[in-house]
Design a protein around this motif. Sequence first.
Motif, PDB file in Angstrom:
ATOM      1  N   PHE A  22      55.852   7.614 -17.826  1.00 59.86           N
ATOM      2  CA  PHE A  22      55.348   6.321 -18.304  1.00 59.86           C
ATOM      3  C   PHE A  22      53.985   6.014 -17.695  1.00 59.86           C
ATOM      4  O   PHE A  22      53.078   5.532 -18.380  1.00 59.86           O
ATOM      5  N   PHE A  23      53.850   6.272 -16.399  1.00 56.75           N
ATOM      6  CA  PHE A  23      52.587   5.972 -15.723  1.00 56.75           C
ATOM      7  C   PHE A  23      51.456   6.833 -16.290  1.00 56.75           C
ATOM      8  O   PHE A  23      50.386   6.316 -16.649  1.00 56.75           O
ATOM      9  N   GLY A  75      39.548  15.157 -15.562  1.00 59.70           N
ATOM     10  CA  GLY A  75      39.363  13.839 -16.141  1.00 59.70           C
ATOM     11  C   GLY A  75      40.666  13.240 -16.648  1.00 59.70           C
ATOM     12  O   GLY A  75      41.745  13.439 -16.095  1.00 59.70           O
ATOM     13  N   GLY A  76      40.559  12.509 -17.755  1.00 62.14           N
ATOM     14  CA  GLY A  76      41.732  11.862 -18.325  1.00 62.14           C
ATOM     15  C   GLY A  76      42.735  12.832 -18.904  1.00 62.14           C
ATOM     16  O   GLY A  76      43.910  12.472 -19.092  1.00 62.14           O
ATOM     17  N   ASN A  77      42.311  14.064 -19.194  1.00 60.80           N
ATOM     18  CA  ASN A  77      43.249  15.048 -19.730  1.00 60.80           C
ATOM     19  C   ASN A  77      44.325  15.412 -18.712  1.00 60.80           C
ATOM     20  O   ASN A  77      45.398  15.883 -19.100  1.00 60.80           O
ATOM     21  N   PHE A  78      44.043  15.216 -17.420  1.00 67.43           N
ATOM     22  CA  PHE A  78      45.063  15.464 -16.406  1.00 67.43           C
ATOM     23  C   PHE A  78      46.270  14.578 -16.639  1.00 67.43           C
ATOM     24  O   PHE A  78      47.416  15.039 -16.641  1.00 67.43           O
ATOM     25  N   SER A  88      46.928   7.637 -20.262  1.00 68.61           N
ATOM     26  CA  SER A  88      46.405   8.478 -21.339  1.00 68.61           C
ATOM     27  C   SER A  88      45.782   7.674 -22.478  1.00 68.61           C
ATOM     28  O   SER A  88      45.003   8.224 -23.254  1.00 68.61           O
ATOM     29  N   TYR A  89      46.146   6.398 -22.591  1.00 71.66           N
ATOM     30  CA  TYR A  89      45.521   5.582 -23.635  1.00 71.66           C
ATOM     31  C   TYR A  89      44.012   5.493 -23.445  1.00 71.66           C
ATOM     32  O   TYR A  89      43.270   5.237 -24.399  1.00 71.66           O
ATOM     33  N   LEU A 123      43.919  -3.186 -28.651  1.00 69.84           N
ATOM     34  CA  LEU A 123      45.276  -2.717 -28.922  1.00 69.84           C
ATOM     35  C   LEU A 123      45.700  -1.678 -27.886  1.00 69.84           C
ATOM     36  O   LEU A 123      46.848  -1.687 -27.413  1.00 69.84           O
ATOM     37  N   ARG A 124      44.787  -0.792 -27.500  1.00 70.56           N
ATOM     38  CA  ARG A 124      45.122   0.170 -26.452  1.00 70.56           C
ATOM     39  C   ARG A 124      45.367  -0.543 -25.127  1.00 70.56           C
ATOM     40  O   ARG A 124      46.222  -0.136 -24.334  1.00 70.56           O
TER      41      ARG A 124
END
Length: 553
Positions: free
Chosen positions: A28-29, A132-135, A34-35, A349-350
Amino acid sequence: MKDSFFRSMIWLHTWVGLLVCWILLVVFFAGSMSYFRHEISLWTKPELHLGTFQHYQANKLGKQLAAGQTFLNEQTDNARDWRIYLPTERRPYLSYGWQNQPQAGQRRGEYHELIVKADSKEMIGEVRESKGGNFFYRLHFDLHYIPAQFARWIVGFCTMFMLVALISGMVIHKRIFKDFFSFRPNKGNRSWLDAHNISSVMALPYHLMITYTGLITLMFMYMPWAVVTNYDGDNRTFRAELNPSRVQTKPSGQDAKLISVASLLPQVKRYWGDAPIKRVVISAPHDSNSRISFYRNNGQLVTDKRTQMVFSGVTGELISMSPVEESATHATYDTLMSLHTARFAGYFLRGFFFICGLMGCAMIATGALLWAVKIRQKQQKQISKGKTASLGLRLVEGLNLTFIAGLPLATSVFFYANRILPLELSGRAQWEADCFFITLGLVGLLACFTRSLSSWRLVLGLGGLGLIFLPLLNALTSPSNIIDNIVSGQWTLVGFDLLSCFLGLGLLLTVKKLNTSNKPKSAAINKNKATGSQRQNLVAENPLTAKVRGDAQ
């Protein structure tokens, strides 16, 4: 089974939630993070923070494609494909990329990318290596350090438990609407139950949607029997029929002149109108089987599919395009996928989904803490006689400290590692991830020895301070700071800094609350004139559950 259906549902809800709650907390975290994975990736590359941001401009599209084709033709040799990425909301810069032919023993060739500055006079090629965020994106369904296939089975198993816990939770909450408006602070386990109920009910539609669609995303892996029966287990043929436009054509080995990519824009506009283009991929350039693929930026459309048009790179003939109409089954699947990934969603929305995701984390965390509260209360007589708490209770309390308090701290360490690790360090991106898990490991090691109030304060306080000082870290290690970003309108970076401060402040407020949680307990001890052994036992209790006894007295 218990003596009634209601008690059976309580038992089911408790155990299916507890057994997998810590993996679900990580999922969940990381999924909530990831958003904003593209925004996180942008923050982790400070080389792009000055002079690269630009908006998509349809009137400059022809010039940008022509310039990109000319550059790639001059700079690359023996490339497998060329790529021109146009500015989008989540990736606000223009870049040219190419992938070399794979060498012996390689599955894919080496990939290169250059970012074009907004003035089109300079390119940036030296960008630090970072996950980055892909992690966080990969972490929420691939976990880490274990084979992806195995990890996805683990996550799917836990997700099914989550769905059962949600459904059983709705059954046992008879007063679901009354509980929605009830929160009684400083009431021990009653307060934890209220927090669990509120965080569950407020975002219940989101929890059901994200859990069910999470299973849908990997449904062909969890339920492969249709493919096995109809395609003899040939997944490649099945996916080729499902998405015919993704089928790659092998190079012929015969040289041929590549047409101008910009000359295909009138044909693209004929079918897509003024819809923005996300990227252009030129496969096997200068080969007779060359293909030029245009990918549309679906923007606000509730879809997760790739909308593309494929042309011959030699004749300019339209070879294939994504179908305008699709079957009801495919449309339903695509809609569920898009709801889970939220690729269609804008910032607001994100942001709403992100808050709901954090409420999911709160729901899981308060459930685990509530179980520890109740079990310690049951074992209080045993503990008061000088015996230690059961292994199960100590294990749960240790995992609670490790993941509930440790995840924010590990996340802040991940971002600090992004800026502090040497740029020339081999495997630098992996070291960022290693720092994340090393931090969790250190918190887990601390939890093996102590789970006292001071331990919670220490870990939460370090995480809060780390997040609050991220804007300062960015200002010291980037060519711009939050003031510069506000002036230049780079709201992606501004939003990252402000959100990190907000979350860090929330953690520090939690630490402050923990600092005052001992006062009512001490008053209860004095009022009831507890014996020396009772005082010792109360102090030894888990700090988040100690107040239960004080209230009981």
